[in-house]
Design an enzyme around this catalytic site. Structure first.
Site, mmCIF file in Angstrom:
data_model
loop_
_atom_site.group_PDB
_atom_site.id
_atom_site.type_symbol
_atom_site.label_atom_id
_atom_site.label_comp_id
_atom_site.label_asym_id
_atom_site.label_seq_id
_atom_site.Cartn_x
_atom_site.Cartn_y
_atom_site.Cartn_z
ATOM 1 N N ARG A 119 13.603 20.161 -14.781
ATOM 2 C CA ARG A 119 13.096 19.017 -15.544
ATOM 3 C C ARG A 119 13.628 17.676 -15.037
ATOM 4 N NH1 ARG A 119 13.783 22.631 -20.240
ATOM 5 N NH2 ARG A 119 11.714 23.427 -20.780
ATOM 6 N N LYS A 141 6.628 6.879 -6.394
ATOM 7 C CA LYS A 141 5.429 7.713 -6.390
ATOM 8 C C LYS A 141 5.704 8.970 -5.565
ATOM 9 C CE LYS A 141 1.521 4.608 -7.130
ATOM 10 N NZ LYS A 141 0.261 4.087 -6.539
ATOM 11 N N GLU A 183 0.949 -0.746 7.156
ATOM 12 C CA GLU A 183 1.453 -1.007 5.805
ATOM 13 C C GLU A 183 2.214 -2.328 5.750
ATOM 14 O OE1 GLU A 183 0.806 0.545 3.080
ATOM 15 O OE2 GLU A 183 0.329 2.637 3.521
ATOM 16 N N LYS A 225 7.282 -5.085 -2.163
ATOM 17 C CA LYS A 225 6.955 -3.904 -2.966
ATOM 18 C C LYS A 225 7.890 -3.781 -4.158
ATOM 19 C CE LYS A 225 5.603 0.865 -2.975
ATOM 20 N NZ LYS A 225 5.203 2.067 -2.212
ATOM 21 N N GLU A 235 1.496 1.328 -12.794
ATOM 22 C CA GLU A 235 0.130 0.826 -12.634
ATOM 23 C C GLU A 235 -0.590 0.673 -13.964
ATOM 24 O OE1 GLU A 235 -2.291 2.825 -9.734
ATOM 25 O OE2 GLU A 235 -0.829 2.579 -8.153
ATOM 26 N N ARG A 240 0.421 -3.293 -9.854
ATOM 27 C CA ARG A 240 0.830 -2.387 -8.787
ATOM 28 C C ARG A 240 -0.370 -1.848 -8.016
ATOM 29 N NH1 ARG A 240 5.437 2.421 -8.722
ATOM 30 N NH2 ARG A 240 5.045 3.020 -6.572
ATOM 31 N N ASN A 244 -2.537 -0.643 -3.311
ATOM 32 C CA ASN A 244 -3.478 0.365 -2.803
ATOM 33 C C ASN A 244 -4.555 -0.236 -1.906
ATOM 34 O OD1 ASN A 244 -2.255 2.521 -4.245
ATOM 35 N ND2 ASN A 244 -3.324 1.896 -6.105
ATOM 36 N N HIS A 247 -6.615 1.840 0.582
ATOM 37 C CA HIS A 247 -6.396 3.260 0.325
ATOM 38 C C HIS A 247 -7.634 3.978 -0.200
ATOM 39 C CE1 HIS A 247 -2.283 2.034 0.954
ATOM 40 N NE2 HIS A 247 -1.848 3.255 0.790
ATOM 41 N N HIS A 251 -8.355 6.929 2.022
ATOM 42 C CA HIS A 251 -8.223 8.320 1.595
ATOM 43 C C HIS A 251 -9.512 9.098 1.839
ATOM 44 C CE1 HIS A 251 -4.606 7.604 -1.340
ATOM 45 N NE2 HIS A 251 -4.258 7.588 -0.067
ATOM 46 N N HIS A 265 -2.130 8.638 8.220
ATOM 47 C CA HIS A 265 -2.301 7.880 6.970
ATOM 48 C C HIS A 265 -2.324 6.374 7.220
ATOM 49 C CE1 HIS A 265 -2.028 6.633 2.825
ATOM 50 N NE2 HIS A 265 -0.894 6.005 3.070
#
Length: 364
Positions: A119, A141, A183, A225, A235, A240, A244, A247, A251, A265
């Site tokens: 957990r 993330k 990036e 960032k 987000e 935030r 992206n 992206h 993606h 990527h």
């Protein structure tokens, strides 16, 4: 040393940036060594090129090592299960710290494993690629990929510390360095025209390994960032989401190329950013000149700025079908990061996907 703080109240943590930091690893990680031991997870490539330096820098702190295959396919259910089983076998406890020592794949996978193991266990990011240093290691993330798409299964789980040593980039293949640079450029495109100007002037220095330019690129990107994450960790406000940029298109390109080495990527983000600016120009939102300027700089830096350069020849309909699985989909609508100009990115929630498909067909 440059220190940047990700401000999240009691969960705030430092990002430390300094050449030669691996040689001082024991100074920064010793407090996490329960019973004199740390557990590091890395991949085969990093184990061969960088693990000896980390081990030496720990100055006698015992290190349990888990070495995983390199590549995007490691971000999978099967590897997540294998990793968590191995961490349990090692007796990892919630008070321990797991070291994610590698690029974005390792950071994402290890962070997710740490978030669900017992957990929630603590972990430290030690990124070894430019892309991971300026983006994925910061902000919490974590995720794995599923058959339907990239990063669809994951969690927000902040690290306790990020250690960035620019010297490790010396062993990075040029293609990987260029992918990470995409990036870096993104932070200028989002809300910082002056930084995009800096990239146009000094991008070649970063890509050639100039130490001063590399540290400046990393520190500026990380600071940008950290500021955005501190304002909108999950987000919820939309702030935030600006990170992206590129992206949503990117993606879809990655999915079409099978999340493989055909398109890295960072390369997908570069092409996606160029597409986002050209789509914005096609919609009358930004000038054709700005869109062309973005595409030219990316292409000049050795990055794909068109579908052909990204080795994608799918129809617009096929690419939009990939977008339908995007985790940002809300009420059947997919928010897009578009631009009114360089440094003027905004979140658009009323984009017609049929229009996107027609645009992509035109791009072919």
């Amino acid at each position: 040393m440059k220190d940047v703080i990700v401000g999240l109240g009691e969960r705030s943590y430092p990002i430390r940036i300094e050449a030669g930091l691996l040689a001082q690893a024991g100074d920064h990680l010793g407090r996490f060594a329960r019973g004199g031991r740390l557990v590091v997870v890395t991949d085969e490539n990093v184990a061969a090129s960088q693990l000896p330096a980390l081990t030496a820098g720990l100055r006698g702190i015992a290190l349990e090592t888990i070495v995983l295959p390199a590549g995007e396919s490691t971000k999978s259910w099967a590897m997540l299960e294998s990793l968590t089983d191995r961490l349990i076998d090692l007796g990892v406890e919630r008070s321990d710290r797991i070291l994610a020592f590698g690029g974005g794949v390792i950071g994402d996978l290890v962070g997710f494993a740490a978030s669900i193991l017992k957990r929630g266990c603590g972990f430290v990011q030690i990124p070894t690629t430019l892309l991971a240093q300026v983006d994925s290691s910061v902000g919490g993330k974590t995720a794995i990929n599923s058959a339907a798409g990239k990063n669809l299964v994951g969690s927000f789980h902040q690290p306790d510390l990020v250690l960035i040593d620019p010297d490790v980039l010396a062993t990075l293949p040029p293609r990987e360095l260029r992918a990470g640079y995409a990036e870096v450029v993104k932070y200028g495109l989002i809300d910082d025209l002056a930084f995009f100007d800096w990239c146009e002037a000094h991008g070649d220095d970063v890509l050639s390994g100039d130490a001063e330019a590399t540290v400046e690129a990393i520190a500026h990107s990380v600071s940008a960032k950290a500021r955005i994450v501190g304002e909108d960790e999950r987000e919820t406000s939309g702030r935030r989401a600006l990170l992206n940029l590129g992206h949503t298109f990117g993606h879809a390109l990655e999915a079409e190329t099978g999340f493989s080495d055909v398109l890295l990527h960072g390369e997908a983000v570069a092409c996606g950013s160029a597409l986002a600016f050209r789509f914005s120009a096609a919609q009358g939102l930004c000038s054709q000149e700005d869109a062309a300027r973005v595409g030219f700089h990316l292409a000049r830096s050795g990055l794909p700025a068109t579908l052909a350069e990204a080795h994608v020849d799918a129809s617009g309909e096929a690419l939009v079908a990939h977008m339908a699985h995007d985790k940002k989909m809300e009420g059947g609508k997919l928010p897009f990061l578009l631009a009114r100009g360089i440094g003027e990115t905004f979140l658009a929630k009323d984009v017609d996907l049929a229009e996107v498909a027609r645009f992509l067909d035109g791009e072919r």
